[in-house]
Each structure stands twice: as structure tokens, then as C-alpha cells.
Design a protein around this motif. Structure first.
Motif, PDB file in Angstrom:
ATOM      1  N   GLY A 161       0.783  -1.227   0.000  1.00 38.52           N
ATOM      2  CA  GLY A 161       0.000   0.000   0.000  1.00 38.52           C
ATOM      3  C   GLY A 161       0.820   1.285   0.000  1.00 38.52           C
ATOM      4  O   GLY A 161       1.904   1.354  -0.586  1.00 38.52           O
ATOM      5  N   VAL A 162       0.283   2.282   0.686  1.00 41.21           N
ATOM      6  CA  VAL A 162       0.941   3.595   0.746  1.00 41.21           C
ATOM      7  C   VAL A 162       2.262   3.494   1.516  1.00 41.21           C
ATOM      8  O   VAL A 162       3.270   4.082   1.130  1.00 41.21           O
ATOM      9  N   GLU A 163       2.255   2.742   2.613  1.00 40.61           N
ATOM     10  CA  GLU A 163       3.474   2.600   3.430  1.00 40.61           C
ATOM     11  C   GLU A 163       4.620   2.017   2.593  1.00 40.61           C
ATOM     12  O   GLU A 163       5.764   2.428   2.744  1.00 40.61           O
ATOM     13  N   GLY A 164       4.295   1.077   1.723  1.00 41.90           N
ATOM     14  CA  GLY A 164       5.334   0.456   0.896  1.00 41.90           C
ATOM     15  C   GLY A 164       5.748   1.361  -0.249  1.00 41.90           C
ATOM     16  O   GLY A 164       6.943   1.566  -0.494  1.00 41.90           O
ATOM     17  N   TYR A 165       4.763   1.963  -0.939  1.00 43.84           N
ATOM     18  CA  TYR A 165       5.058   2.765  -2.136  1.00 43.84           C
ATOM     19  C   TYR A 165       5.843   4.025  -1.769  1.00 43.84           C
ATOM     20  O   TYR A 165       6.758   4.423  -2.460  1.00 43.84           O
ATOM     21  N   ILE A 225      -5.959  -1.922 -20.592  1.00 49.61           N
ATOM     22  CA  ILE A 225      -6.061  -3.301 -20.083  1.00 49.61           C
ATOM     23  C   ILE A 225      -4.777  -4.031 -20.489  1.00 49.61           C
ATOM     24  O   ILE A 225      -4.359  -3.971 -21.652  1.00 49.61           O
ATOM     25  N   GLY A 226      -4.159  -4.700 -19.536  1.00 47.81           N
ATOM     26  CA  GLY A 226      -2.888  -5.377 -19.806  1.00 47.81           C
ATOM     27  C   GLY A 226      -1.694  -4.547 -19.377  1.00 47.81           C
ATOM     28  O   GLY A 226      -0.556  -4.978 -19.503  1.00 47.81           O
ATOM     29  N   LYS A 227      -1.965  -3.331 -18.870  1.00 51.30           N
ATOM     30  CA  LYS A 227      -0.872  -2.476 -18.380  1.00 51.30           C
ATOM     31  C   LYS A 227      -1.224  -2.017 -16.960  1.00 51.30           C
ATOM     32  O   LYS A 227      -2.411  -1.881 -16.648  1.00 51.30           O
ATOM     33  N   THR A 228      -0.220  -1.784 -16.163  1.00 50.45           N
ATOM     34  CA  THR A 228      -0.524  -1.246 -14.831  1.00 50.45           C
ATOM     35  C   THR A 228      -1.021   0.192 -15.001  1.00 50.45           C
ATOM     36  O   THR A 228      -0.586   0.897 -15.911  1.00 50.45           O
ATOM     37  N   THR A 229      -1.921   0.601 -14.125  1.00 51.93           N
ATOM     38  CA  THR A 229      -2.502   1.942 -14.261  1.00 51.93           C
ATOM     39  C   THR A 229      -1.542   3.013 -13.755  1.00 51.93           C
ATOM     40  O   THR A 229      -1.679   4.174 -14.094  1.00 51.93           O
ATOM     41  N   GLY A 230      -0.581   2.608 -12.910  1.00 56.05           N
ATOM     42  CA  GLY A 230       0.342   3.587 -12.330  1.00 56.05           C
ATOM     43  C   GLY A 230      -0.147   4.117 -10.996  1.00 56.05           C
ATOM     44  O   GLY A 230       0.375   5.104 -10.479  1.00 56.05           O
ATOM     45  N   ILE A 231      -1.157   3.463 -10.429  1.00 57.05           N
ATOM     46  CA  ILE A 231      -1.649   3.900  -9.115  1.00 57.05           C
ATOM     47  C   ILE A 231      -0.510   3.837  -8.104  1.00 57.05           C
ATOM     48  O   ILE A 231       0.332   2.927  -8.152  1.00 57.05           O
ATOM     49  N   ASP A 232      -0.471   4.820  -7.211  1.00 57.22           N
ATOM     50  CA  ASP A 232       0.650   4.924  -6.276  1.00 57.22           C
ATOM     51  C   ASP A 232       0.433   4.047  -5.036  1.00 57.22           C
ATOM     52  O   ASP A 232       0.357   4.540  -3.910  1.00 57.22           O
ATOM     53  N   LEU A 233       0.333   2.750  -5.279  1.00 60.59           N
ATOM     54  CA  LEU A 233       0.224   1.764  -4.208  1.00 60.59           C
ATOM     55  C   LEU A 233       1.148   0.598  -4.558  1.00 60.59           C
ATOM     56  O   LEU A 233       1.241   0.235  -5.736  1.00 60.59           O
ATOM     57  N   GLU A 234       1.786   0.039  -3.546  1.00 61.02           N
ATOM     58  CA  GLU A 234       2.683  -1.090  -3.811  1.00 61.02           C
ATOM     59  C   GLU A 234       1.851  -2.353  -4.039  1.00 61.02           C
ATOM     60  O   GLU A 234       0.914  -2.612  -3.297  1.00 61.02           O
TER      61      GLU A 234
END
Lengths: 94, 559
Positions: free
Chosen positions: B168-172, B369-378
Motif C-alpha cells: 500500500g501507501v506505506e510500501g510505495y 487493459i494489460g498495463k498497470t494503471t500507475g496507481i501509487d500503491l505497492e
């Protein structure tokens, strides 16, 4: 022969003066270390108290606590949706 | 005269040797001697930085720091060992025999317990036991208990025993939150008692961690978690998740998973529970995928909402497989508007075939679809989409109704949000700004990922989805007076080469108000048992949360 005696006297006076000044200043600042230490301890104590108080405030203002406290005092969730529609201007002043 | 010169030379030589020797010790060996001196009067100590806080959008620290204490004893100073062991055992809830064993050791410093509260410390202090001491530490504190646990992650220890964020946020954002460790020399007197800490230079102080402010709205997160929990219990599901996003900015307003874990006691839970399933789990989306395929066909002007389906009168055979509708009801000659309204698989087979393989693969890519969205979560994963030459005719047909293709829920939410945002797809983002230890705030601006469909197509698709809510299977649960665009989904679960007929993943995705969306929400229930369809399970949860959101945002009814 008078001149060296005068110089020597002045030097002795300066030395005596400096020794006295040093003794006075040392006497004054000798306890300031302790005061500084005490001030430092106070500072740490207040900082610690602040963190503990903040922790309590956060616990009491958490939604989990507030909702359970509200429920235990008899408040119930409102099921009706009340919203005021924004007013439309009926005339614009020029 | 000669004797005088000899004596002069002798003394000059001696003087030169002394100068050289002094140069050797004072300049050449200076650093080495200095460090040797330091080890005699002091020792290097680490200054642990204070970890940055994680705040919700209202500034409430959802992950803060609290003071705790490490209790230690010096067995050589303990006079009444039995009484000491008894008191510590009672206050710290540790077995008395274990403490007695620690006290029997021939050591100067023995740790007894970590993470001790200040109240307990006060009680032990009050006993005035010689030889018992405390070391102040900071540990993570979660005022809202396990709220957003899978979103936030947790703080554990790395191989060196230092604090480290995981998931999550702690990791990212671990490097930002952690700060930089400092060092100092602890000087002690002849008896080894510490006098004061001398810091070598400004840089050796280290820096405390930066705090991050989330887009997460604490009230909405609370509502979402509460409603999701109630829904899981009501429909007997094994788990569930919900995420709410602002489609215009990509800001994640709420994200919840169940079952979850308690960050404070994370070690007592299975590793599987640490994962944020909304970004880490792949599943076949089922009918919630249909609007993406339909909008692709609209965007390519291959179909219109009024276009008729010529093969919707019964099951369709593709590549030797018979493809049915979900309830085996058929609507001959239905329009595309009705295909979405009835969630008609045969109509979607027609749409997919009309779209063609090239367009299908191209739009899957455009929707991310097929790619990571880039959301800032680990922990975000992305599915592997087959290369174009590996697709069979039946793959194209089943993709039309969201089977035979895997996505992560965050991918689908991000892609669907483009329909709500005039065709523009935004990067989902959890953190809105970062505040360093000096109070300097760095905002994270919204980021556009692409424009898979035109604004006109998005508008048409929105109307199709409003119709689906008002006249579709979930109309019984809808909130009257509001225009909500949405779609139900009931996906079969692939098990060893076939689909399990008894277990489903029920979902509902939608946004509101339809013309100017304030939020887009995706609700997923894993294997509901009371009822298995999205319209009967996920949809009422969606509308339950939406009702509260209308009240929270003060959105009046439109109709």
C-alpha cells in the motif's frame, strides 16, 4: 626607574582584575549547565506529553469512536436525503 | 666556537626531529587518533528519524506515531529479583518464570518488553524498582483501527531491524515516509554514564520523514467499509471490495477490501490478507466489461444505440461453442441500447464480431487493459493480454461479454471512468500532496493517461448506461430521482479449464450524477451465496453507498 614600576603595577592590577572577573563569571555560569539540563528535561517532558495528548485526541475524534458513542447515546442514522438545490438567478444587475 | 656550533647543530637537529614527529601525529595520524579518542570517551549512536504521518483529505492522521517504551533491566542492579519479576509480570502480562530467567543473566542490559504504553510505564515507574529502565521509541498508531488497512499497508522491520513500510501507501512511499537516519557521538564520563550527545555536523542529524496527504475522504471511506461489510454478511460472500474515484482527476476517494487485517498485529495474519485485492487480483470482469466493448463499436461508428441485433433470437455458436445469455432469455431484433439494458451476451457477441479483432485488441490497449494503471500503491499487477495472432474466433466473441479476458478491478475502474470523464482516462491516484518536515507542500497534479473514446461517444454511452440502470435488472435497487449510469456484472469463475456453475463474482460499476459525475464507484462481491447475481447483491450495496454520498455531497435529485 619609575616607569618599569608603573608598568609592573598596571600589569599586576590587570592580572588581579582578570582573576576576579573570571571568578565572578565562573561563579555565575557554574549553575547554568544544570539549568540548561533542567530546561532540556522539561522540553522533552512537554514534547512527550504533547504526543500522548495528541494520541488521546485522535482516539476520541476517530469515526469509529464517534459513531459508536453516538449509537450508544441514542442517535440513529438518518435514512432521508435532504439537499437544497442551488438557487438560480432570476435577474442580473447591470 | 666549534663547540658552540656543534651544540647549535645538535639542538637544531633535535628540534627538527620533534617538529617532524609532531607533524606525523598532528597531521598524518590526526584522524586515526581522533577516532581512537572518541572510542575512549564516547560511542556512535544512531538517531532514528520519526516516520512521516499519513493523513486523509480532512487532515486527520490515519497513520500517526505514538510513544511507546522498551522496558529493560540491569540484573546487576536488581536487588529483589523475585519482587521485580512479579511486578513486571503483572504489569506487562508476561510469564513470571520468563522474567526471572532474564533477571538471572550475568549481563548489564536485558530487554524485557517492547511497545509498552505510557500508562503502563507510569505504573512501573511508581513501583520504584531499582535496575529497571525505559527507552523511548516511536511506533505506528492507527486511530481508526484497521480502517483502510489494505490501502495503507503496514510498518515492519527490515533485515537490519530498521522500520520499513510494506504494501500500500506505506510500501510505495516508504523512502519519503521513513526519512533519513542520523548519527551522533554519545559522550560518557569515567563511570560510563552518558553526559550529552555531540553531533558531528549538521548533516549527521538526519531528517524526519515527510507526511503524505491522501485523496481518501475519511467519512466516505467509513461509509464504504461499513456498507461493504454489511453486504458481505447479508449475501454470504467470502469477500468483497469497493473503490470510489473522482473520474475528473483520478483521485481515489475510498478503497476498501474484506477480509482485511489489523496493521498493529499484522504478524498474526496470513500473508494473503496483506494484499490489496483491488490492485493485485485478476478476475474475469463479466458484464461490467460490456460497456467498454460497446463504446469501442460506437466510437468506430460501426454501431449506434438504435442498431438492431440480427442474431439475438437464441444461443450463438462460435468456433464449436454454444454461447448463451446469462438467464437463457432472448430478445430478437433488440437494439444496442437494449443489449446493454438486458446484459445480452448474444448481442455482445454480435458487437464484438462487428468490431473485429484488430479494433478489439487496439481498444483493449487504449483502455489500458494489460498495463498497470500507475496507481501509487505497492503491489499493482497487470494481466497478460494474448498477442493478436493467438486469438480464436471464440475468444473475440467471449471477450465481448467480459469472459476469457482477465483484468484487475483498478484497470476496469480506470477505463470505465473515461466514459464518465468525456472520454479522457485519468491515472488513479491515492496521494494528493507530500509535506516535508519543514512544512513545504508538494502537490501531485492529476495525470491524463489517454483518450480512448471521443466526448460524443462518452455522452452516448452515458445515456445507454443510465437506461441500463433505470430499466435493467438492477432497477429495483436504484435511487429514484437521480440519473445514475451503471452496469451490473456476474462473472463465472474459471476452475481447471471450465467455469464453476455455482460460484460467481458479482459486481456493479457506475457513476453519478450522470451528466456531471462527482464519483465513480465499483463494488465487487466474491462468491456470494445468498444470491449469485450482481443485480441482486453488488447493486444494492452500490446504491446504498451512493445514497449516502448524495447526502454527504449535498447533491439534490435531478428528476
Amino acid at each position: 626607574m619609575r616607569k618599569p614600576a608603573l608598568i609592573l603595577s598596571i600589569l599586576v592590577l590587570i592580572i588581579v582584575g582578570l582573576v576576579v572577573a573570571r571568578a565572578i563569571i565562573s561563579n555565575r555560569i557554574s549553575t547554568s549547565g544544570l539549568a540548561l539540563g533542567q530546561a532540556q528535561d522539561e522540553l522533552v517532558r512537554y514534547k512527550t506529553e504533547n504526543v500522548i495528548i495528541k494520541e488521546r485526541i485522535l482516539a476520541l475524534s476517530s469515526l469509529n469512536y464517534v459513531s459508536s458513542a453516538a449509537a450508544s447515546t441514542g442517535f440513529v442514522e438518518s435514512k432521508t436525503n435532504f439537499a437544497v438545490a442551488p438557487a438560480h438567478a432570476i435577474a442580473v444587475a447591470r | 666556537m666549534i663547540r658552540y656550533r656543534i651544540v647549535l647543530c645538535f639542538f637544531t637537529l633535535i628540534f627538527g626531529v620533534i617538529i617532524l614527529r609532531l607533524f606525523y601525529w598532528q597531521v598524518v595520524k590526526a584522524d586515526e587518533l581522533s577516532s581512537m579518542g572518541q572510542t575512549q570517551y564516547g560511542q556512535s549512536i544512531k538517531i532514528e528519524p520519526i516516520r512521516g504521518e499519513i493523513e486523509t483529505s480532512d487532515g486527520f492522521p490515519i497513520a500517526a506515531n505514538k510513544i511507546s517504551y522498551l522496558v529493560y533491566v540491569n540484573p546487576k542492579e536488581v536487588k529483589e529479583k523475585e519482587r521485580t519479576a512479579k511486578v513486571l509480570s503483572e504489569r506487562l502480562s508476561i510469564d513470571q518464570a520468563s522474567i526471572s530467567g532474564q533477571l538471572a543473566q550475568d549481563l548489564f542490559w536485558v530487554p524485557i518488553a517492547r511497545g509498552v504504553d505510557s500508562e503502563v510505564k507510569k505504573e512501573i515507574d511508581g513501583e520504584k524498582i531499582p535496575g529497571v529502565g525505559f527507552e523511548q521509541e516511536f511506533e505506528r498508531y492507527y486511530p481508526e483501527a484497521s480502517m483502510s488497512a489494505n490501502l495503507l499497508g503496514f510498518v515492519g522491520r527490515d533485515e537490519q531491524g530498521n522500520s520499513k513500510g510494506y504494501f500500500g501507501v506505506e510500501g510505495y512511499y516508504d523512502r519519503l515516509l521513513r526519512g533519513k537516519q542520523g548519527s551522533a557521538v554519545q559522550i560518557h564520563d569515567a563511570l560510563g554514564r552518558p553526559i550529552l550527545a555531540r553531533v558531528d555536523n549538521d548533516k549527521s542529524f538526519g531528517t524526519d520523514g515527510s507526511s503524505v496527504v491522501l485523496n481518501i475522504n475519511r467519512s466516505i471511506q467509513f461509509i464504504a467499509e461499513k456498507k461493504l461489510k454489511e453486504g458481505i454478511e447479508r449475501y454470504g460472500a467470502t469477500g468483497g471490495m469497493v473503490a470510489i474515484m473522482d473520474p475528473k482527476t483520478g483521485a481515489i476517494i475510498a478503497m476498501a477490501n474484506f477480509p482485511s487485517f489489523d496493521q498493529k498485529n499484522y504478524q498474526n495474519y496470513s500473508d494473503d490478507l496483506y494484499k490489496n485485492t483491488f490492485i493485485s487480483n485478476l478476475y474475469e470482469p463479466g458484464s461490467t466489461f460490456k460497456p467498454l466493448v460497446m463504446s469501442a463499436a460506437f466510437n468506430e461508428k460501426l454501431l449506434k444505440p438504435s442498431s438492431r441485433c440480427p442474431n439475438c433470437s437464441g444461443p450463438v455458436t462460435v468456433g464449436g461453442y454454444d454461447l448463451h445469455t446469462w438467464d437463457d432469455k432472448y430478445f430478437p431484433n433488440s437494439t444496442m441500447l437494449e443489449v446493454i439494458q438486458h446484459s445480452d451476451n448474444t448481442g455482445m457477441v454480435y458487437t464484438a464480431q462487428k468490431l473485429g479483432l484488430d479494433n478489439m485488441v487496439s481498444y483493449i490497449d487504449k483502455y489500458g487493459i494489460g498495463k498497470t494503471t500507475g496507481i501509487d500503491l505497492e503491489g499493482e499487477v497487470a494481466p497478460i493480454i494474448k498477442p493478436k495472432d493467438s486469438w480464436y474466433a471464440v475468444d473475440l466473441a467471449t471477450t465481448g461479454f467480459g469472459q476469457g479476458i482477465s483484468v484487475t478491478p483498478i484497470e476496469l475502474l480506470t477505463a470505465f471512468a473515461s466514459i464518465a470523464n468525456k472520454g479522457v482516462m485519468m491515472e488513479p491516484h491515492v496521494v494528493s500532496s507530500v509535506r516535508d518536515e519543514n512544512g513545504k507542500v508538494t502537490k501531485i497534479p492529476p495525470k491524463v493517461l489517454g483518450r480512448p473514446i471521443s466526448e460524443a461517444t462518452a455522452e452516448i454511452m452515458t445515456e445507454v448506461l443510465v437506461n441500463a440502470v433505470n430499466k435493467g435488472e438492477a432497477q429495483w435497487a436504484r435511487i429514484k430521482g437521480y440519473r445514475i449510469a451503471g452496469k451490473t456484472g456476474t462473472a463465472s469463475i474459471p476452475v481447471e479449464g471450465h467455469y464453476d456453475p455455482t460460484k460467481t463474482i458479482a459486481s456493479f460499476i457506475g457513476f453519478a450524477p450522470a451528466q456531471d459525475p462527482k464519483f465513480i464507484m465499483f463494488v465487487i462481491l466474491d462468491r456470494p451465496t445468498a444470491r449469485i447475481y450482481g443485480a441482486e447483491t453488488a447493486a444494492p450495496i452500490f446504491f446504498g453507498i451512493a445514497q449516502d454520498l448524495f447526502t454527504y455531497y449535498g447533491i439534490p435529485p435531478e428528476e
